[in-house]
Write an enzyme that holds these catalytic residues in place. Sequence first.
Site, short mmCIF file in Angstrom:
data_model
loop_
_atom_site.label_atom_id
_atom_site.label_comp_id
_atom_site.label_asym_id
_atom_site.label_seq_id
_atom_site.Cartn_x
_atom_site.Cartn_y
_atom_site.Cartn_z
N GLU A 1 0.86 -1.43 0.27
CA GLU A 1 -0.31 -0.06 0.12
C GLU A 1 1.01 1.85 0.20
O GLU A 1 1.65 1.27 0.75
CB GLU A 1 -0.75 0.01 1.23
CG GLU A 1 -1.59 1.29 1.51
CD GLU A 1 -2.77 1.14 2.84
OE1 GLU A 1 -3.33 0.58 2.88
OE2 GLU A 1 -2.57 2.69 3.00
N GLU B 1 -2.34 11.50 2.45
CA GLU B 1 -3.31 11.25 3.57
C GLU B 1 -3.23 11.86 4.78
O GLU B 1 -1.67 12.17 5.07
CB GLU B 1 -2.95 9.67 4.05
CG GLU B 1 -3.57 8.76 5.37
CD GLU B 1 -4.07 7.81 5.26
OE1 GLU B 1 -4.46 6.81 4.79
OE2 GLU B 1 -2.70 7.29 5.38
#
Length: 280
Positions: free
Chosen positions: A66, A71
Amino acid sequence: MHVDSKTVLTLQEVMSRTKLRKSIRIHSKTLYNQGLFILDVAQAPWGCATWPAYWLTGFNWPGDGEIDIIENVHSVLSNQVAWHTDPGCWLTTPGNFTGTAGSTNCDASVNYNKGCGIVDQSIASFGPTFNEKGGGVYAMKWDDMSIDVWFFYRSAIPRNILDGLPDPSAWPLPSASLSNVGCNIRKYFKNQMLIFDTTLCGDWAGTSYSVLGCPGSCEEKVMDPHSFENATWSINYLKVYNKTVINTSYLEANAGRVQLAVLSRVSIGVAFLVFLVLSL
């Protein structure tokens, strides 16, 4: 792409999950294995109870790895880049990046799936200030050597990006970089889809809600539609480039020299060729 900012919910509906506030999650149909990803963002979600992300992962998580490019949560001002993998991948510090390293163990099975991460030094790389300044460009280069992430202010976007001939070798150090010195990139990252989403509360925004100064509870914040007036993704474009070797031997001598002069902005004989352009 925005969170519902009109529907009023009751606390009972939120707590019991009988009625949920609509948010967004989209992903690409294409799965990627390396490349250069250029995202021009005009506006990104922020605000208490929000957890927006622009990221990549595979159907086999965490085996495919990932990569979190954009974010963070609430109204934090700095972006956090992170990686989550099977055991054995480590972030090497110090490294060729300008951000501040946090956890160095990328293993998703430890530390509550914290992964390994780097926080951008810029206080305009996320949240309200990012939007006030007109957003910017996030670039991610993924190859066997490393996974690098750059953030460029609107006024500092490299000319070669604007010209459609991106040349990472001409850019400054990335804000974040995962090197093959501590992580076998080809082994731990493969078959990745691109994802945009905005989670409300959840594992990160929910548990950090009061710690980061948000009022009341996260569930109470979700009740009020006005809480999400800034929870919007506005994307100018997303371009994905594939590194391709160009053979110019068939060209006439003069034409060949012109071709290589252009390609030298990337590297002699190698070009990043765009194979996906997405406007949202």
